[in-house]
Design a protein around this motif. Sequence first.
Motif, PDB file in Angstrom:
ATOM      1  N   ALA A   6       0.801  -1.376   0.057  1.00 51.33           N
ATOM      2  CA  ALA A   6       0.078  -0.031   0.047  1.00 51.33           C
ATOM      3  C   ALA A   6       0.882   1.032   0.090  1.00 51.33           C
ATOM      4  O   ALA A   6       1.859   1.120   0.658  1.00 51.33           O
ATOM      5  CB  ALA A   6      -0.844  -0.072   1.292  1.00 51.33           C
ATOM      6  N   GLY A   7       0.474   2.330  -0.759  1.00 49.81           N
ATOM      7  CA  GLY A   7       0.937   3.626  -0.445  1.00 49.81           C
ATOM      8  C   GLY A   7       0.633   4.409  -1.828  1.00 49.81           C
ATOM      9  O   GLY A   7      -0.015   3.653  -2.761  1.00 49.81           O
ATOM     10  N   PRO A   8       0.969   5.683  -1.870  1.00 50.62           N
ATOM     11  CA  PRO A   8       0.711   6.614  -3.051  1.00 50.62           C
ATOM     12  C   PRO A   8       1.310   5.899  -4.208  1.00 50.62           C
ATOM     13  O   PRO A   8       2.561   5.223  -4.228  1.00 50.62           O
ATOM     14  CB  PRO A   8       0.889   7.754  -2.698  1.00 50.62           C
ATOM     15  CG  PRO A   8       1.419   7.773  -1.296  1.00 50.62           C
ATOM     16  CD  PRO A   8       1.712   6.527  -0.726  1.00 50.62           C
ATOM     17  N   LEU A   9       0.649   5.990  -5.232  1.00 52.53           N
ATOM     18  CA  LEU A   9       1.201   5.402  -6.661  1.00 52.53           C
ATOM     19  C   LEU A   9       2.404   5.989  -7.003  1.00 52.53           C
ATOM     20  O   LEU A   9       2.769   7.278  -7.121  1.00 52.53           O
ATOM     21  CB  LEU A   9       0.437   5.620  -7.964  1.00 52.53           C
ATOM     22  CG  LEU A   9       0.542   4.637  -8.943  1.00 52.53           C
ATOM     23  CD1 LEU A   9       0.475   3.450  -8.654  1.00 52.53           C
ATOM     24  CD2 LEU A   9      -0.461   5.045 -10.198  1.00 52.53           C
ATOM     25  N   SER A  10       3.586   5.114  -7.005  1.00 58.46           N
ATOM     26  CA  SER A  10       5.001   5.760  -7.007  1.00 58.46           C
ATOM     27  C   SER A  10       5.886   4.631  -7.915  1.00 58.46           C
ATOM     28  O   SER A  10       5.506   3.638  -7.868  1.00 58.46           O
ATOM     29  CB  SER A  10       5.593   6.058  -5.885  1.00 58.46           C
ATOM     30  OG  SER A  10       5.807   5.124  -4.725  1.00 58.46           O
ATOM     31  N   PRO A  11       6.851   5.212  -8.160  1.00 51.05           N
ATOM     32  CA  PRO A  11       8.119   3.987  -8.759  1.00 51.05           C
ATOM     33  C   PRO A  11       8.286   2.911  -7.508  1.00 51.05           C
ATOM     34  O   PRO A  11       8.380   1.865  -8.031  1.00 51.05           O
ATOM     35  CB  PRO A  11       9.148   4.911  -9.315  1.00 51.05           C
ATOM     36  CG  PRO A  11       8.618   6.254  -9.618  1.00 51.05           C
ATOM     37  CD  PRO A  11       7.463   6.477  -8.477  1.00 51.05           C
ATOM     38  N   ASN A  12       8.659   3.596  -6.175  1.00 50.26           N
ATOM     39  CA  ASN A  12       8.991   2.682  -5.407  1.00 50.26           C
ATOM     40  C   ASN A  12       7.867   1.416  -5.097  1.00 50.26           C
ATOM     41  O   ASN A  12       8.076   0.456  -4.757  1.00 50.26           O
ATOM     42  CB  ASN A  12       9.211   3.280  -4.073  1.00 50.26           C
ATOM     43  CG  ASN A  12      10.537   4.165  -4.002  1.00 50.26           C
ATOM     44  OD1 ASN A  12      11.560   3.804  -4.893  1.00 50.26           O
ATOM     45  ND2 ASN A  12      10.795   4.711  -3.018  1.00 50.26           N
ATOM     46  N   LEU A  13       6.737   2.036  -5.004  1.00 48.05           N
ATOM     47  CA  LEU A  13       5.274   1.064  -4.579  1.00 48.05           C
ATOM     48  C   LEU A  13       5.540  -0.025  -5.766  1.00 48.05           C
ATOM     49  O   LEU A  13       5.341  -1.243  -5.442  1.00 48.05           O
ATOM     50  CB  LEU A  13       4.248   1.710  -4.609  1.00 48.05           C
ATOM     51  CG  LEU A  13       2.814   0.820  -4.489  1.00 48.05           C
ATOM     52  CD1 LEU A  13       2.879   0.170  -3.011  1.00 48.05           C
ATOM     53  CD2 LEU A  13       1.512   1.667  -4.610  1.00 48.05           C
ATOM     54  N   LEU A  14       5.469   0.249  -6.963  1.00 48.43           N
ATOM     55  CA  LEU A  14       5.523  -0.412  -8.040  1.00 48.43           C
ATOM     56  C   LEU A  14       6.515  -1.442  -8.302  1.00 48.43           C
ATOM     57  O   LEU A  14       6.212  -2.814  -8.409  1.00 48.43           O
ATOM     58  CB  LEU A  14       5.135   0.120  -9.636  1.00 48.43           C
ATOM     59  CG  LEU A  14       4.240   1.281  -9.667  1.00 48.43           C
ATOM     60  CD1 LEU A  14       3.874   1.843 -11.046  1.00 48.43           C
ATOM     61  CD2 LEU A  14       2.639   0.391  -9.413  1.00 48.43           C
ATOM     62  N   PHE A  15       7.826  -0.965  -7.805  1.00 49.33           N
ATOM     63  CA  PHE A  15       9.054  -1.737  -7.879  1.00 49.33           C
ATOM     64  C   PHE A  15       8.863  -2.881  -6.864  1.00 49.33           C
ATOM     65  O   PHE A  15       9.214  -4.069  -7.067  1.00 49.33           O
ATOM     66  CB  PHE A  15      10.065  -1.084  -7.867  1.00 49.33           C
ATOM     67  CG  PHE A  15      11.500  -1.993  -7.934  1.00 49.33           C
ATOM     68  CD1 PHE A  15      12.018  -2.174  -9.121  1.00 49.33           C
ATOM     69  CD2 PHE A  15      12.298  -2.177  -6.586  1.00 49.33           C
ATOM     70  CE1 PHE A  15      12.833  -2.943  -9.285  1.00 49.33           C
ATOM     71  CE2 PHE A  15      13.417  -2.916  -6.810  1.00 49.33           C
ATOM     72  CZ  PHE A  15      13.849  -3.224  -8.055  1.00 49.33           C
ATOM     73  N   VAL A  16       8.552  -2.491  -5.577  1.00 53.13           N
ATOM     74  CA  VAL A  16       8.531  -3.293  -4.425  1.00 53.13           C
ATOM     75  C   VAL A  16       7.422  -4.268  -4.571  1.00 53.13           C
ATOM     76  O   VAL A  16       7.595  -5.612  -4.372  1.00 53.13           O
ATOM     77  CB  VAL A  16       8.303  -2.443  -3.361  1.00 53.13           C
ATOM     78  CG1 VAL A  16       7.917  -3.501  -1.973  1.00 53.13           C
ATOM     79  CG2 VAL A  16       9.514  -1.802  -2.858  1.00 53.13           C
ATOM     80  N   ALA A  17       6.223  -4.120  -5.300  1.00 58.55           N
ATOM     81  CA  ALA A  17       5.122  -5.143  -5.558  1.00 58.55           C
ATOM     82  C   ALA A  17       5.797  -6.136  -6.491  1.00 58.55           C
ATOM     83  O   ALA A  17       5.594  -7.227  -6.337  1.00 58.55           O
ATOM     84  CB  ALA A  17       4.127  -4.257  -6.316  1.00 58.55           C
ATOM     85  N   LYS A  18       6.557  -5.743  -7.753  1.00 63.34           N
ATOM     86  CA  LYS A  18       7.068  -6.436  -8.656  1.00 63.34           C
ATOM     87  C   LYS A  18       8.197  -7.404  -7.858  1.00 63.34           C
ATOM     88  O   LYS A  18       8.254  -8.665  -8.099  1.00 63.34           O
ATOM     89  CB  LYS A  18       7.768  -5.936  -9.653  1.00 63.34           C
ATOM     90  CG  LYS A  18       6.822  -5.405 -10.670  1.00 63.34           C
ATOM     91  CD  LYS A  18       7.483  -4.724 -11.844  1.00 63.34           C
ATOM     92  CE  LYS A  18       6.439  -4.125 -12.845  1.00 63.34           C
ATOM     93  NZ  LYS A  18       6.892  -3.783 -14.196  1.00 63.34           N
ATOM     94  N   LEU A  19       8.983  -6.827  -7.174  1.00 67.43           N
ATOM     95  CA  LEU A  19       9.707  -7.663  -6.253  1.00 67.43           C
ATOM     96  C   LEU A  19       9.317  -8.686  -5.303  1.00 67.43           C
ATOM     97  O   LEU A  19       9.908  -9.828  -5.264  1.00 67.43           O
ATOM     98  CB  LEU A  19      10.885  -6.744  -5.601  1.00 67.43           C
ATOM     99  CG  LEU A  19      11.936  -7.234  -4.735  1.00 67.43           C
ATOM    100  CD1 LEU A  19      12.781  -8.254  -5.694  1.00 67.43           C
ATOM    101  CD2 LEU A  19      12.762  -6.113  -3.887  1.00 67.43           C
ATOM    102  N   LEU A  20       8.301  -8.130  -4.722  1.00 67.49           N
ATOM    103  CA  LEU A  20       7.694  -9.162  -3.801  1.00 67.49           C
ATOM    104  C   LEU A  20       7.106 -10.431  -4.575  1.00 67.49           C
ATOM    105  O   LEU A  20       7.159 -11.365  -4.042  1.00 67.49           O
ATOM    106  CB  LEU A  20       6.627  -8.541  -2.804  1.00 67.49           C
ATOM    107  CG  LEU A  20       5.635  -9.442  -1.911  1.00 67.49           C
ATOM    108  CD1 LEU A  20       6.533 -10.138  -0.922  1.00 67.49           C
ATOM    109  CD2 LEU A  20       4.603  -8.478  -1.409  1.00 67.49           C
ATOM    110  N   LEU A  21       6.487  -9.844  -5.745  1.00 70.26           N
ATOM    111  CA  LEU A  21       5.817 -10.858  -6.794  1.00 70.26           C
ATOM    112  C   LEU A  21       6.965 -12.185  -6.858  1.00 70.26           C
ATOM    113  O   LEU A  21       6.698 -13.446  -6.757  1.00 70.26           O
ATOM    114  CB  LEU A  21       5.228 -10.405  -7.743  1.00 70.26           C
ATOM    115  CG  LEU A  21       4.582 -11.594  -8.602  1.00 70.26           C
ATOM    116  CD1 LEU A  21       3.353 -12.338  -8.213  1.00 70.26           C
ATOM    117  CD2 LEU A  21       4.268 -10.679  -9.973  1.00 70.26           C
ATOM    118  N   ALA A  22       8.045 -11.533  -7.305  1.00 67.03           N
ATOM    119  CA  ALA A  22       9.146 -12.359  -7.713  1.00 67.03           C
ATOM    120  C   ALA A  22       9.616 -13.213  -6.598  1.00 67.03           C
ATOM    121  O   ALA A  22      10.001 -14.540  -6.738  1.00 67.03           O
ATOM    122  CB  ALA A  22      10.294 -11.505  -8.239  1.00 67.03           C
ATOM    123  N   LEU A  23       9.801 -12.718  -5.455  1.00 64.80           N
ATOM    124  CA  LEU A  23      10.224 -13.509  -4.288  1.00 64.80           C
ATOM    125  C   LEU A  23       9.204 -14.717  -4.066  1.00 64.80           C
ATOM    126  O   LEU A  23       9.490 -15.884  -3.816  1.00 64.80           O
ATOM    127  CB  LEU A  23      10.281 -12.648  -3.085  1.00 64.80           C
ATOM    128  CG  LEU A  23      11.436 -11.704  -2.984  1.00 64.80           C
ATOM    129  CD1 LEU A  23      11.198 -10.575  -1.859  1.00 64.80           C
ATOM    130  CD2 LEU A  23      12.858 -12.598  -2.981  1.00 64.80           C
TER     131      LEU A  23
END
Length: 345
Positions: A6-23
């Motif tokens: 969760a968080g305002p839409l940002s490069p950090n949020l989208l990147f962390v979501a993709k990284l979490l998905l990969a993990l």
Amino acid sequence: MVFICAGPLSPNLLFVAKLLLALLERIHGLVDFVTANDIETLRTALRERKSHVMVLVTNCPSEEISASIIRNRLSILLVSQDFASLACHSMHMIGANFIGAVRDVTRQVSAISPVASSPGTARLPIAEHDTVHAVATRLMLMLGLSIDDDQLQTACRQVSAENSTTTVIDAQGPTVEKGEDIYHSRAILLPHELSLAKRLEESYGPLMDGRRPASIDIPTEMLIRAEPPHPHLEGTIELLGPSRILTFGPYMHLPIGRWRAELRFNVRDNYSGNEFAMDIYSGDSVLAFAKTRMPREGTFQAELEFDIASSQAPFEVRTFVYVGAIEGTLTIQSLRMTPLGSGAL
């Protein structure tokens, strides 16, 4: 099992979501990935899920989603970024100018604030020099994920162009939509835009830390002069003319709860007398209204208390001169929103 980013839409949020998905894919195989800000989208995703593990991304959750997350005591990973980057991301995603993007960021921050203050929320700090590997390791520790080093390296390379030691900022360029454009826009912001972003971050920042702000200061340049061509407010307003609306805006957002608007203004040369009025307008309704005699000169403060029922609806603080004037000036010096009681967070 639902992992919430969760968080305002940002490069950090989208990147962390993709990284979490990969993990999670290294651990569980198939993982559902869902973006939802309203309850119907979330319900549909839950009905159609293909895995027992889901990554849910929400950047501007409805009151129903926030209540469901808090009620079910779900764990939330809160991801944010500096206000200037958030505004630049909004500029590129919704096609707004900087002022419009700033308003959109206040909408997202206000909507996310109940989730940010939930006991199950953990904030993931990301510095611009952090490597992808460092953030992935931090994610594992925060969420209690068990994964060996080979799997960790594979997940990192999946989201960082095969280089787990690159910084998160560099990795976001090719992996986050319009990532390079967003950081380029931030680098060329004008000084007054950077100043505006910094002031708003000071006011809205506590909401992203799950804290109750002492107050939210609204920059007066976010207000709009009522006379065409409706420029943003600067300097003094001439009172000469008929009764009329003087200013409106700022079309920003606040968390749900009770608030007090405090408008400080200066009057000069109002020798013939007049009446000053102010109201709070949001969601097609006047939430509060007051009218008073305008003094001949001096600095004064007008206050109105009101309730915000939805963080999705922008609010306005409108000012009026109620009697035709033959002389005088008015200068709005500051506008402050103060939370009252326990409702506004």
